[in-house]
Design a protein around this motif. Structure first.
Motif, PDB file in Angstrom:
ATOM      1  N   GLU A  13     -53.547 -56.470 -12.156  1.00 46.80           N
ATOM      2  CA  GLU A  13     -54.646 -56.497 -11.193  1.00 46.80           C
ATOM      3  C   GLU A  13     -54.177 -56.044  -9.812  1.00 46.80           C
ATOM      4  OE1 GLU A  13     -57.970 -59.634  -9.404  1.00 46.80           O
ATOM      5  OE2 GLU A  13     -56.735 -60.204 -11.147  1.00 46.80           O
ATOM      6  N   ALA A  16     -53.701 -52.280  -9.913  1.00 44.69           N
ATOM      7  CA  ALA A  16     -55.010 -51.622  -9.941  1.00 44.69           C
ATOM      8  C   ALA A  16     -55.635 -51.589  -8.545  1.00 44.69           C
ATOM      9  CB  ALA A  16     -55.932 -52.339 -10.922  1.00 44.69           C
ATOM     10  N   GLU A  17     -55.531 -52.697  -7.817  1.00 43.95           N
ATOM     11  CA  GLU A  17     -56.093 -52.761  -6.464  1.00 43.95           C
ATOM     12  C   GLU A  17     -55.378 -51.791  -5.530  1.00 43.95           C
ATOM     13  OE1 GLU A  17     -55.678 -56.828  -5.387  1.00 43.95           O
ATOM     14  OE2 GLU A  17     -57.467 -57.502  -6.495  1.00 43.95           O
ATOM     15  N   LEU A  19     -53.856 -49.027  -6.280  1.00 45.21           N
ATOM     16  CA  LEU A  19     -54.229 -47.653  -6.611  1.00 45.21           C
ATOM     17  C   LEU A  19     -55.627 -47.320  -6.099  1.00 45.21           C
ATOM     18  CD1 LEU A  19     -52.821 -47.561 -10.249  1.00 45.21           C
ATOM     19  CD2 LEU A  19     -51.900 -46.306  -8.286  1.00 45.21           C
ATOM     20  N   GLU A  20     -56.557 -48.249  -6.229  1.00 49.99           N
ATOM     21  CA  GLU A  20     -57.920 -48.007  -5.748  1.00 49.99           C
ATOM     22  C   GLU A  20     -57.940 -47.823  -4.229  1.00 49.99           C
ATOM     23  OE1 GLU A  20     -60.649 -47.453  -7.387  1.00 49.99           O
ATOM     24  OE2 GLU A  20     -59.849 -47.829  -9.392  1.00 49.99           O
ATOM     25  N   GLN A  21     -57.046 -48.541  -3.527  1.00 45.63           N
ATOM     26  CA  GLN A  21     -57.031 -48.481  -2.070  1.00 45.63           C
ATOM     27  C   GLN A  21     -56.190 -47.321  -1.535  1.00 45.63           C
ATOM     28  OE1 GLN A  21     -55.466 -52.313  -1.011  1.00 45.63           O
ATOM     29  NE2 GLN A  21     -57.255 -53.431  -1.750  1.00 45.63           N
ATOM     30  N   VAL A  24     -56.663 -43.492  -5.137  1.00 43.63           N
ATOM     31  CA  VAL A  24     -57.942 -42.877  -5.522  1.00 43.63           C
ATOM     32  C   VAL A  24     -58.617 -42.149  -4.360  1.00 43.63           C
ATOM     33  CG1 VAL A  24     -60.268 -43.336  -6.386  1.00 43.63           C
ATOM     34  CG2 VAL A  24     -58.296 -44.467  -7.449  1.00 43.63           C
ATOM     35  N   ASN A  30     -56.197 -43.743 -10.659  1.00 44.84           N
ATOM     36  CA  ASN A  30     -56.534 -45.147 -10.847  1.00 44.84           C
ATOM     37  C   ASN A  30     -55.618 -45.691 -11.937  1.00 44.84           C
ATOM     38  OD1 ASN A  30     -57.588 -44.249 -13.298  1.00 44.84           O
ATOM     39  ND2 ASN A  30     -59.724 -44.422 -12.648  1.00 44.84           N
ATOM     40  N   TRP A 104     -60.396 -48.881 -19.360  1.00 48.07           N
ATOM     41  CA  TRP A 104     -61.604 -49.689 -19.251  1.00 48.07           C
ATOM     42  C   TRP A 104     -62.465 -49.531 -20.485  1.00 48.07           C
ATOM     43  CZ3 TRP A 104     -66.781 -48.484 -19.457  1.00 48.07           C
ATOM     44  CH2 TRP A 104     -67.659 -49.537 -19.140  1.00 48.07           C
ATOM     45  N   ASP A 122     -60.547 -40.988 -18.043  1.00 51.01           N
ATOM     46  CA  ASP A 122     -59.489 -41.021 -17.035  1.00 51.01           C
ATOM     47  C   ASP A 122     -58.110 -41.114 -17.675  1.00 51.01           C
ATOM     48  OD1 ASP A 122     -61.391 -40.844 -15.092  1.00 51.01           O
ATOM     49  OD2 ASP A 122     -61.290 -42.940 -14.468  1.00 51.01           O
TER      50      ASP A 122
END
Length: 234
Positions: A13, A16-17, A19-21, A24, A30, A104, A122
């Protein structure tokens, strides 16, 4: 900070956060794309150094708060790499749950879902980005081994969402949600096949040596009592 051998749920988690911030927004990966990317590197024809494969992950070089944050993030990336490296040793039937591909899926994957739901896209995109880092070597493998074409065709369907017609003048056929699930279910087996080929290709082989040929005037090794030149060497 030592890189973990696998990532637990909290570490997944956290990654993932990040990478999103940090990735991406700058055309980086992502988590799902990163998983496909590392999978291609783990089964590819040549080893790619961490410094080389890390850069494309972020899109643009990120600025970390301090050295400690950089070290922690790189440890998470290495942990993900360690996880993927273990995954490719297992097939469809014996893959441990904690090593499953990170992509996902809906909460109820087996329920009916819209065919426009592009699950796995993805991941496949990331895989092909990993192939690009060793494109020449991958092309050579694909030229030499036709069975790899089928794997790449399936992954291309995940990435593009369609099946190309044999006749190039005809339109491609969109793949369904169910077809996507079938391809995703087969990912561990595909990776295991590529991994086994990689190990075989990189394993040094002892050259075979011919047995020493007897002197022409020596007794023939077949036991006939004749000279070699008059018997098996004739």
């Amino acid at each position: 900070m030592k890189a973990p051998t696998t990532l637990d749920d909290d570490q997944i988690e956290r990654l993932a956060e990040l990478l999103e911030q940090r990735a991406v927004p700058f055309k980086g990966f992502n988590l799902e794309a990163l998983d496909g990317y590392l999978s291609a590197l783990a089964v590819g024809p040549e080893t790619v150094a961490f410094e080389q494969w890390q850069a494309p992950v972020w899109g643009m070089p990120p600025r970390w708060k301090d050295e400690d944050e950089r070290v922690q993030v790189e440890a998470l990336l290495q942990g993900h790499w360690n996880m993927v490296s273990q995954r490719v040793r297992f097939g469809d039937d014996d893959l441990p749950d904690h090593l499953a591909p990170l992509l996902w899926l809906p909460e109820e994957p087996e329920a009916e879902n819209d065919d426009e739901l592009d699950v796995g896209r993805d991941w496949a995109f990331g895989f092909f980005r990993g192939v690009e880092l060793n494109e020449i070597a991958w092309d050579q493998w694909l030229d030499e081994h036709e069975w790899m074409d089928e794997i790449f065709a399936l992954l291309d369907r995940l990435a593009s969402g369609e099946v190309l017609a044999e006749d190039p003048t005809q339109p491609a056929t969109p793949i369904s949600y169910r077809e996507r699930l079938e391809i995703i279910a087969g990912l561990p087996g595909m990776l295991a096949d590529l991994h086994h080929h990689r190990i075989e290709a990189l394993t040094p082989r002892e050259p075979l040596r011919r047995a020493d040929t007897p002197d022409r005037n020596a007794p023939c090794p077949c036991g006939s009592g004749k000279k070699y030149k008059k018997c098996c060497g004739a």
